[in-house]
Design a protein around this motif. Sequence first.
Motif, PDB file in Angstrom:
ATOM      1  N   ASP A  48      27.151  -5.020   4.284  1.00 56.27           N
ATOM      2  CA  ASP A  48      27.844  -6.137   4.930  1.00 56.27           C
ATOM      3  C   ASP A  48      29.187  -5.715   5.534  1.00 56.27           C
ATOM      4  O   ASP A  48      29.924  -6.553   6.058  1.00 56.27           O
ATOM      5  CB  ASP A  48      28.081  -7.271   3.916  1.00 56.27           C
ATOM      6  CG  ASP A  48      26.776  -7.845   3.385  1.00 56.27           C
ATOM      7  OD1 ASP A  48      25.804  -7.926   4.170  1.00 56.27           O
ATOM      8  OD2 ASP A  48      26.716  -8.200   2.186  1.00 56.27           O
ATOM      9  N   TYR A 161      21.380  -6.809  16.693  1.00 57.95           N
ATOM     10  CA  TYR A 161      21.823  -6.313  15.385  1.00 57.95           C
ATOM     11  C   TYR A 161      23.127  -6.991  14.945  1.00 57.95           C
ATOM     12  O   TYR A 161      23.943  -6.400  14.249  1.00 57.95           O
ATOM     13  CB  TYR A 161      22.000  -4.796  15.420  1.00 57.95           C
ATOM     14  CG  TYR A 161      20.675  -4.054  15.350  1.00 57.95           C
ATOM     15  CD1 TYR A 161      20.378  -3.201  14.300  1.00 57.95           C
ATOM     16  CD2 TYR A 161      19.702  -4.226  16.335  1.00 57.95           C
ATOM     17  CE1 TYR A 161      19.167  -2.533  14.235  1.00 57.95           C
ATOM     18  CE2 TYR A 161      18.487  -3.565  16.278  1.00 57.95           C
ATOM     19  CZ  TYR A 161      18.232  -2.725  15.221  1.00 57.95           C
ATOM     20  OH  TYR A 161      17.021  -2.080  15.156  1.00 57.95           O
ATOM     21  N   THR A 164      22.073 -10.422  11.836  1.00 60.64           N
ATOM     22  CA  THR A 164      21.889 -10.064  10.428  1.00 60.64           C
ATOM     23  C   THR A 164      23.162 -10.298   9.613  1.00 60.64           C
ATOM     24  O   THR A 164      23.111 -10.461   8.396  1.00 60.64           O
ATOM     25  CB  THR A 164      21.434  -8.590  10.292  1.00 60.64           C
ATOM     26  OG1 THR A 164      21.094  -8.331   8.937  1.00 60.64           O
ATOM     27  CG2 THR A 164      22.512  -7.637  10.752  1.00 60.64           C
ATOM     28  N   GLU A 165      24.314 -10.325  10.304  1.00 60.31           N
ATOM     29  CA  GLU A 165      25.591 -10.526   9.616  1.00 60.31           C
ATOM     30  C   GLU A 165      25.976 -12.001   9.522  1.00 60.31           C
ATOM     31  O   GLU A 165      27.000 -12.336   8.928  1.00 60.31           O
ATOM     32  CB  GLU A 165      26.698  -9.762  10.365  1.00 60.31           C
ATOM     33  CG  GLU A 165      26.436  -8.261  10.475  1.00 60.31           C
ATOM     34  CD  GLU A 165      27.414  -7.567  11.408  1.00 60.31           C
ATOM     35  OE1 GLU A 165      28.326  -8.257  11.906  1.00 60.31           O
ATOM     36  OE2 GLU A 165      27.257  -6.354  11.643  1.00 60.31           O
ATOM     37  N   GLU A 183      16.695  -7.595  16.041  1.00 58.77           N
ATOM     38  CA  GLU A 183      17.230  -7.358  14.703  1.00 58.77           C
ATOM     39  C   GLU A 183      16.516  -6.189  14.024  1.00 58.77           C
ATOM     40  O   GLU A 183      15.453  -5.755  14.476  1.00 58.77           O
ATOM     41  CB  GLU A 183      17.055  -8.627  13.853  1.00 58.77           C
ATOM     42  CG  GLU A 183      17.993  -9.764  14.245  1.00 58.77           C
ATOM     43  CD  GLU A 183      19.456  -9.398  14.091  1.00 58.77           C
ATOM     44  OE1 GLU A 183      19.853  -8.943  13.002  1.00 58.77           O
ATOM     45  OE2 GLU A 183      20.214  -9.540  15.075  1.00 58.77           O
ATOM     46  N   THR A 186      13.331  -4.968   9.195  1.00 55.50           N
ATOM     47  CA  THR A 186      13.144  -5.002   7.747  1.00 55.50           C
ATOM     48  C   THR A 186      12.435  -6.295   7.365  1.00 55.50           C
ATOM     49  O   THR A 186      12.411  -7.259   8.133  1.00 55.50           O
ATOM     50  CB  THR A 186      14.490  -4.945   7.014  1.00 55.50           C
ATOM     51  OG1 THR A 186      15.259  -6.107   7.370  1.00 55.50           O
ATOM     52  CG2 THR A 186      15.275  -3.695   7.395  1.00 55.50           C
ATOM     53  N   GLN A 188      13.350  -8.520   5.189  1.00 52.61           N
ATOM     54  CA  GLN A 188      14.311  -9.613   5.084  1.00 52.61           C
ATOM     55  C   GLN A 188      14.727 -10.137   6.458  1.00 52.61           C
ATOM     56  O   GLN A 188      14.685 -11.340   6.717  1.00 52.61           O
ATOM     57  CB  GLN A 188      15.548  -9.161   4.302  1.00 52.61           C
ATOM     58  CG  GLN A 188      16.613 -10.243   4.165  1.00 52.61           C
ATOM     59  CD  GLN A 188      17.825  -9.768   3.368  1.00 52.61           C
ATOM     60  OE1 GLN A 188      17.803  -8.722   2.736  1.00 52.61           O
ATOM     61  NE2 GLN A 188      18.898 -10.547   3.398  1.00 52.61           N
ATOM     62  N   ASP A 189      15.118  -9.229   7.359  1.00 60.12           N
ATOM     63  CA  ASP A 189      15.573  -9.658   8.685  1.00 60.12           C
ATOM     64  C   ASP A 189      14.421 -10.182   9.527  1.00 60.12           C
ATOM     65  O   ASP A 189      14.592 -11.121  10.311  1.00 60.12           O
ATOM     66  CB  ASP A 189      16.279  -8.506   9.403  1.00 60.12           C
ATOM     67  CG  ASP A 189      17.639  -8.197   8.805  1.00 60.12           C
ATOM     68  OD1 ASP A 189      18.479  -9.104   8.755  1.00 60.12           O
ATOM     69  OD2 ASP A 189      17.856  -7.058   8.370  1.00 60.12           O
ATOM     70  N   LYS A 192      13.587 -13.670   8.351  1.00 58.43           N
ATOM     71  CA  LYS A 192      14.678 -14.557   8.766  1.00 58.43           C
ATOM     72  C   LYS A 192      14.524 -14.940  10.241  1.00 58.43           C
ATOM     73  O   LYS A 192      14.758 -16.092  10.638  1.00 58.43           O
ATOM     74  CB  LYS A 192      16.015 -13.859   8.535  1.00 58.43           C
ATOM     75  CG  LYS A 192      17.239 -14.690   8.932  1.00 58.43           C
ATOM     76  CD  LYS A 192      18.521 -13.905   8.655  1.00 58.43           C
ATOM     77  CE  LYS A 192      19.760 -14.669   9.111  1.00 58.43           C
ATOM     78  NZ  LYS A 192      21.007 -13.889   8.886  1.00 58.43           N
ATOM     79  N   LEU A 193      14.106 -13.972  11.052  1.00 57.14           N
ATOM     80  CA  LEU A 193      13.908 -14.227  12.471  1.00 57.14           C
ATOM     81  C   LEU A 193      12.731 -15.181  12.690  1.00 57.14           C
ATOM     82  O   LEU A 193      12.774 -16.042  13.578  1.00 57.14           O
ATOM     83  CB  LEU A 193      13.667 -12.899  13.192  1.00 57.14           C
ATOM     84  CG  LEU A 193      14.011 -12.829  14.678  1.00 57.14           C
ATOM     85  CD1 LEU A 193      15.449 -13.233  14.933  1.00 57.14           C
ATOM     86  CD2 LEU A 193      13.742 -11.429  15.216  1.00 57.14           C
TER      87      LEU A 193
END
Length: 338
Positions: A48, A161, A164-165, A183, A186, A188-189, A192-193
């Motif tokens: 992060d 990218y 993700t933050e 993004e 992964t 997780q990302d 999320k997308l």
Amino acid sequence: MQRQFTIPENIETAIANALADYKLTLNDSKELSKRVLALSDFFINEPDGQTPWHESWAQIAYLCYYLPLNAARLRAVILEGEKRGFFADLEEVLDFGAGLATASLSLSETQNLKYTLIERATEPQRLIEKYFPFFKSEEWIRTINASKIKNPKKILALFSYSLTELAELPDWAYQCEALMIAEPSTQQDGRKLMQLRAKLLEKGFHVWAPCTHEGLCPQLTQSKTDWCHDRIHFAAPKWFLSMEEQLPMKNRTLTTSYLLMRKTKPSPIHAARVVGDTLKEKGKDRQMICRGPDREFLAWMHKFKIQQEIPRGALITVPEDLQKVSNELRVQKELSVF
């Protein structure tokens, strides 16, 4: 055949010119790899954390490693958008969390748009202006809010990218006509997308790519582990391969998760998209496809003596007469790939 992307010549030249100021060349593979490992360790230990742009070793690593890889990924995404006419009638780009402006650099190769780069760190601006003179931006700004959006119907909000933050998209982005989001691929990302896709559909946006439909995402609703991503082949130059020999990370293929969405509705595409790599199983090979809310697989039965490996992310025509067994579509002749 895998889609192949490499480093554009103008970007490669700019990287070489920048390294000269650090007393390095593209052929100093050991020295370059040390900087890349240091930045990789930073990202792993501080996922992060803000990129340490003020450090020369981080600048070198980003220029010689992350910039080329991300540029190749983004060119693949942009090409898909261009095939579908995604960028038509857009005039301005708001590149949020631009960093070294890799996304805008890549887009500017083929799209003559006005580029505004939103970035809190000041060092990336100096690097871009000094070493990438062929790229012209309207301005660099530290922040943006809804009041600054003057002509939203002509604006592309670009997130590379940077999402993700964030917990979610900033409010001003929902005003824009178009969204381009790329993004890390992964789990997780990627998931999320996929969740963001559903939210954007509810808010009146339409999917232009990678999806060929606007139904529920089967990888999200019918699986707890799948996530959507494309795979491309990276045709790395010799200097990059030499540097990579010193690294534990190898990049013969690259993956990316992305969304291209607009408030304008696209022309319909009557095709399925391959969303899985080939699975070798007893008596058959399988690849997951996506063309609606159902989770489906193409299946090549070994008894038919047909072998076909379709690149992940490719569009195909699915014959209507394929035999369906459970969630499998049994293939008896080679399929056409767009």
